[in-house]
Structures are given as C-alpha cells and as structure tokens.
Scaffold this motif. Structure first.
Motif, mmCIF file in Angstrom:
data_model
loop_
_atom_site.group_PDB
_atom_site.id
_atom_site.type_symbol
_atom_site.label_atom_id
_atom_site.label_comp_id
_atom_site.label_asym_id
_atom_site.label_seq_id
_atom_site.Cartn_x
_atom_site.Cartn_y
_atom_site.Cartn_z
ATOM 1 N N PRO A 22 -9.373 10.149 -1.983
ATOM 2 C CA PRO A 22 -9.546 8.796 -2.210
ATOM 3 C C PRO A 22 -8.507 7.915 -1.137
ATOM 4 O O PRO A 22 -7.420 8.589 -0.569
ATOM 5 N N ASP A 23 -8.708 6.767 -0.972
ATOM 6 C CA ASP A 23 -8.005 6.064 -0.016
ATOM 7 C C ASP A 23 -6.702 5.606 -0.851
ATOM 8 O O ASP A 23 -6.598 5.334 -1.899
ATOM 9 N N ILE A 24 -5.482 5.653 -0.202
ATOM 10 C CA ILE A 24 -4.058 5.534 -0.768
ATOM 11 C C ILE A 24 -3.900 3.655 -0.302
ATOM 12 O O ILE A 24 -3.689 3.736 0.579
ATOM 13 N N PRO A 25 -3.470 3.066 -1.313
ATOM 14 C CA PRO A 25 -3.412 1.746 -0.890
ATOM 15 C C PRO A 25 -1.892 1.662 -0.256
ATOM 16 O O PRO A 25 -1.078 2.599 -0.668
ATOM 17 N N SER A 26 -1.567 0.622 0.359
ATOM 18 C CA SER A 26 -0.361 0.260 1.160
ATOM 19 C C SER A 26 0.845 -0.193 0.194
ATOM 20 O O SER A 26 1.987 -0.277 0.354
ATOM 21 N N PHE A 27 0.262 -0.977 -1.027
ATOM 22 C CA PHE A 27 1.117 -1.494 -2.163
ATOM 23 C C PHE A 27 1.856 -2.516 -1.435
ATOM 24 O O PHE A 27 3.047 -2.651 -1.656
ATOM 25 N N ALA A 28 1.350 -3.323 -0.342
ATOM 26 C CA ALA A 28 1.759 -4.246 0.262
ATOM 27 C C ALA A 28 2.474 -5.288 -0.711
ATOM 28 O O ALA A 28 1.909 -5.759 -1.617
ATOM 29 N N ARG A 29 3.638 -5.951 -0.070
ATOM 30 C CA ARG A 29 4.279 -6.961 -0.800
ATOM 31 C C ARG A 29 5.089 -7.810 0.011
ATOM 32 O O ARG A 29 5.605 -7.390 0.916
ATOM 33 N N ALA A 30 5.360 -8.900 -0.396
ATOM 34 C CA ALA A 30 5.944 -9.776 0.385
ATOM 35 C C ALA A 30 7.677 -9.700 0.225
ATOM 36 O O ALA A 30 8.018 -9.493 -0.512
#
Length: 207
Positions: A22-30
């Motif tokens: 599965p693709d792993i999200p980057s869990f991007a946050r500001a």
C-alpha cells in the motif's frame, strides 16, 4: 527428500498471492518555521544551540566554546580545526579528539535530530570517539518529522547513516540519567547556512 527440502516445498506451495504494497501517506502537516520546534526538541534531549556573534568566524567561536580542547577534528571545509579528517588513515587515530565538527545533511524538527552519513563524518567513529560534537546545520534543511525524514534520498545512497539526538545518555542504573557515559558528552548545533564558494554564513538565530 530431506526434512529441509520438505519444509521449503510446503512453504513455496502455501505462499499467499502477490499484491502490491500500500502507498504510505506522508502525514503532511503545517509547521511554519521548523527551527523553534527543532531547538526545543534538541534541548529536551540534552543538546544545545550556539549562535556565533555577528562577524565572528566559526573557528574562533568553537575554540572559545571549548577552551580546553587540544584536538579539534573537522570533517567540513568550513572549519579548519587542528586536524582535518582527510589526514586520518585509521579510525583509532581519533581516540584523542576533544571536539569533532561535522555538517549535517538535514535536521528533524519533531525530535531535534540531525542526520549524518559516512559522507558527513568522513570517518564514522568521529561522531562517537569525540568528547564533544559540533554540528553545523542549515535551518532550511530541517524537515517536519520522521515521516518526511525517512523519505530523504540519503537513505538510498548512504552505506551508513544515523540520526543523532543530543549527547550519549543512559538511565539504566537506578533510573539516574547519565549523559556522555558511552559516547559524546555534548552535542552542539550551530545554525549555519550551507557553504557556497567555500564560505559559511551563520544563520541569525537567537535560541
């Protein structure tokens, strides 16, 4: 057929069907400016930040911070020190280093860590035999968290890499925290913009 062959044959017959990971999200946050978070996390782990006064070069600044140091071994051209890492032929030659100086590839705001590989160390044990380690870090290279850190290209290119977060520490005995017991006694980060044309510019940070 041997027992080993039987076991391997059964494993091959009973393997699950292949499927893509599965693709792993980057869990991007500001995050905004990551420097305050980095400096705070570094302090929690026993490290410190040092900012040279305006107009002061790195060599005299480091010398003043460690006045008792006899051997300052530098792995970056931005600091001359008293010994260049390029002159070291055997890792054991670094056993007398008082201060090691390196430039980190990047930092991690979440943990206050700096990332170093064999390219930054020159000789890997510089980061562990030195009594004190000084790390030059360009604040612009700081990433938000470990999710982003592990996506760095350095992990695919380096043969050796380590996150360093503060000095060596242990609290195994009676729950008493002891720093410097098994490695560097102090870790100091100097915010310095990446060198261009052989010069270094201290970043204007106050904490």
């Amino acid at each position: 057929m041997t027992s080993r062959a039987q076991i391997l044959a059964r494993v091959r017959r009973n393997q699950p069907a292949w499927r893509a990971l599965p693709d792993i999200p980057s869990f991007a946050r500001a995050v905004g400016d990551p420097w305050p978070a980095f400096a705070s996390a570094l302090a929690r782990m026993g490290g410190s930040v040092a900012v040279p006064p305006d107009g002061m070069a790195l060599d005299p600044f480091i010398g003043a911070r460690f006045p008792q140091a006899r051997v300052i071994c530098s792995a970056t051209r931005e600091v001359a020190g008293t010994r260049a890492i390029s002159t070291v032929r055997d890792p054991a030659e670094l056993e007398d280093v008082d201060v090691g100086v390196v430039r980190a590839a990047f930092g991690v705001a979440e943990t206050g860590s700096v990332w170093l590989s064999e390219q930054e160390f020159g000789v890997n044990v510089l980061g562990f035999l030195s009594q004190h380690l000084v790390v030059l870090l360009d604040p612009r290279t700081i990433v938000a968290d470990l999710h982003h850190a592990y996506r760095h290209a350095g992990f695919r290119e380096a043969r050796y890499a380590v996150f360093m977060t503060g000095p060596s520490a242990t609290a195994d005995i009676e729950g008493v925290l002891v720093r410097g017991a098994q490695g560097i006694r102090t870790l100091t980060v100097i915010p310095v913009a990446a060198a261009e044309a052989g010069s270094a510019t201290p970043a204007r940070r106050t904490s």
